[in-house]
Design an enzyme around this catalytic site. Structure first.
Site, short mmCIF file in Angstrom:
data_model
loop_
_atom_site.label_atom_id
_atom_site.label_comp_id
_atom_site.label_asym_id
_atom_site.label_seq_id
_atom_site.Cartn_x
_atom_site.Cartn_y
_atom_site.Cartn_z
N ASP A 1 -1.61 -32.91 -30.98
CA ASP A 1 -0.32 -32.78 -31.68
C ASP A 1 -0.08 -31.31 -31.95
O ASP A 1 -0.80 -30.71 -32.74
CB ASP A 1 -0.36 -33.58 -32.99
CG ASP A 1 1.00 -33.68 -33.66
OD1 ASP A 1 1.90 -32.89 -33.30
OD2 ASP A 1 1.16 -34.53 -34.55
N ARG B 1 2.71 -29.92 -33.12
CA ARG B 1 3.85 -29.65 -33.99
C ARG B 1 3.48 -28.84 -35.22
O ARG B 1 2.38 -28.94 -35.73
CB ARG B 1 4.46 -30.98 -34.47
CG ARG B 1 5.21 -31.71 -33.39
CD ARG B 1 5.67 -33.05 -33.87
NE ARG B 1 4.57 -33.98 -34.06
CZ ARG B 1 4.70 -35.24 -34.45
NH1 ARG B 1 5.90 -35.71 -34.73
NH2 ARG B 1 3.65 -36.02 -34.57
N1 LIG Z 1 2.86 -35.58 -25.90
C1 LIG Z 1 3.34 -36.80 -26.17
N2 LIG Z 1 4.33 -36.92 -27.06
C2 LIG Z 1 4.78 -38.15 -27.32
C3 LIG Z 1 4.28 -39.30 -26.70
N3 LIG Z 1 4.95 -40.37 -27.17
C4 LIG Z 1 5.84 -39.88 -28.07
N4 LIG Z 1 5.74 -38.55 -28.17
C5 LIG Z 1 6.44 -37.63 -29.05
O1 LIG Z 1 5.93 -37.82 -30.33
C6 LIG Z 1 6.91 -37.45 -31.29
C7 LIG Z 1 7.00 -38.56 -32.32
O2 LIG Z 1 5.77 -38.65 -32.90
P1 LIG Z 1 5.10 -39.98 -33.39
O3 LIG Z 1 3.62 -39.75 -33.32
O4 LIG Z 1 5.67 -41.17 -32.65
O5 LIG Z 1 5.54 -40.17 -34.86
P2 LIG Z 1 5.47 -39.11 -36.02
O6 LIG Z 1 6.78 -38.39 -35.96
O7 LIG Z 1 4.24 -38.27 -35.95
O8 LIG Z 1 5.28 -40.03 -37.29
P3 LIG Z 1 6.29 -40.99 -38.01
O9 LIG Z 1 6.97 -40.16 -39.04
O10 LIG Z 1 5.44 -42.05 -38.61
O11 LIG Z 1 7.22 -41.52 -36.96
C8 LIG Z 1 8.18 -37.18 -30.53
O12 LIG Z 1 8.32 -35.77 -30.39
C9 LIG Z 1 7.91 -37.83 -29.17
O13 LIG Z 1 8.59 -37.19 -28.11
C10 LIG Z 1 3.22 -39.15 -25.75
O14 LIG Z 1 2.68 -40.09 -25.20
N5 LIG Z 1 2.79 -37.86 -25.53
#
Ligand SMILES: Nc1nc2c(ncn2[C@@H]2O[C@H](COP(=O)(O)OP(=O)(O)OP(=O)(O)O)[C@@H](O)[C@H]2O)c(=O)[nH]1
Ligand SMILES: [Zn+2]
EC number: 3.5.4.25
Length: 205
Positions: free
Chosen positions: A126, A128
């Site tokens: 992650d 971010r």
């Molecule tokens: N690298 C990658 N990014 C993903 C994948 N699936 C979703 N994403 C990205 O993950 C992000 C969303 O993150 P999530 O982990 O679903 O949720 P979160 O925002 O961390 O947590 P919540 O607030 O609970 O939704 C978005 O930027 C999506 O584009 C994947 O398989 N790989």
């Protein structure tokens, strides 16, 4: 992180007429958006969501993840309350970008889970960070949030930057056979809280 406010306009949606605030992150050129509803600067905790961009889930109806459904549920919850903020953050693919996310999906089609796929591509699970949220929330006068998320990292990031998270509101929605492994991996490897909590107001959307 220098983030400048650029302009605001009305944004009518099926759920409510929001105000849309546009921001530019100068160092990267990323353009972020906040949708707000009601008086969010009165000091009381504001129902809010930090939503990370997911073009495939938010706009293209993908069932590989739960993003589109979470986006809709969050906007509906804010509309029901008549007050709140949704920060739409341009950090696609947990920060690796759209094309790298498609590369990661390709690896997942071959059997990798979402974390292994990122790592095989040379990225952290992650990537971010949420630093851009502080100037955006300051601009709106938001000091305290009731945050709709299952991700404890978001709660910590906000708390570390001095924003009070008065409550975490679970956001469990959009489960389907295609994202079962993805959601399970988020719980086991990315610390997401995926169940057994009380049902949040956003879950009822
Ligand atoms: N690298 C990658 N990014 C993903 C994948 N699936 C979703 N994403 C990205 O993950 C992000 C969303 O993150 P999530 O982990 O679903 O949720 P979160 O925002 O961390 O947590 P919540 O607030 O609970 O939704 C978005 O930027 C999506 O584009 C994947 O398989 N790989
Ligand atoms: Zn998604």
């Amino acid at each position: 992180m220098p983030v400048v406010f650029v302009a605001a306009s009305k944004l009518p949606t099926p759920f409510a007429q929001f105000t849309m605030h546009g921001f530019l992150e100068e160092a990267t050129g990323r353009e972020h958006v906040v949708l707000s509803l009601g008086d969010v600067a009165d000091g009381a905790p504001v129902l809010g969501r930090l939503h990370s961009e997911c073009l495939t889930g938010d706009a293209l109806f993908s069932q590989r993840c739960d993003c589109g459904s979470q986006l809709e549920a969050a906007l509906q919850a804010i509309a029901r309350e008549g007050r709140g903020v949704l920060l739409y953050l341009r950090q696609e693919g947990r920060g690796i970008g759209l094309l790298n996310k498609i590369r990661a999906y390709e690896l997942q089609d071959g059997g990798a889970d979402t974390v292994e796929a990122n790592e095989r591509l040379g990225f952290a699970a992650d990537q971010r960070d949420y630093a851009m949220c502080l100037p955006m929330l300051e601009h709106l006068g938001v000091q305290s949030l009731r945050l709709m998320t299952n991700n404890p990292r978001k709660v910590k990031a906000l708390t570390d930057m001095g924003i009070t998270v008065a409550e975490r509101v679970p956001l469990h929605t959009g489960h389907n056979p295609h994202n079962k492994l993805y959601l399970a991996t988020k719980a086991s490897k990315l610390d997401h809280m995926m169940g057994n909590e009380h049902q949040g107001e956003a879950d009822r959307a």
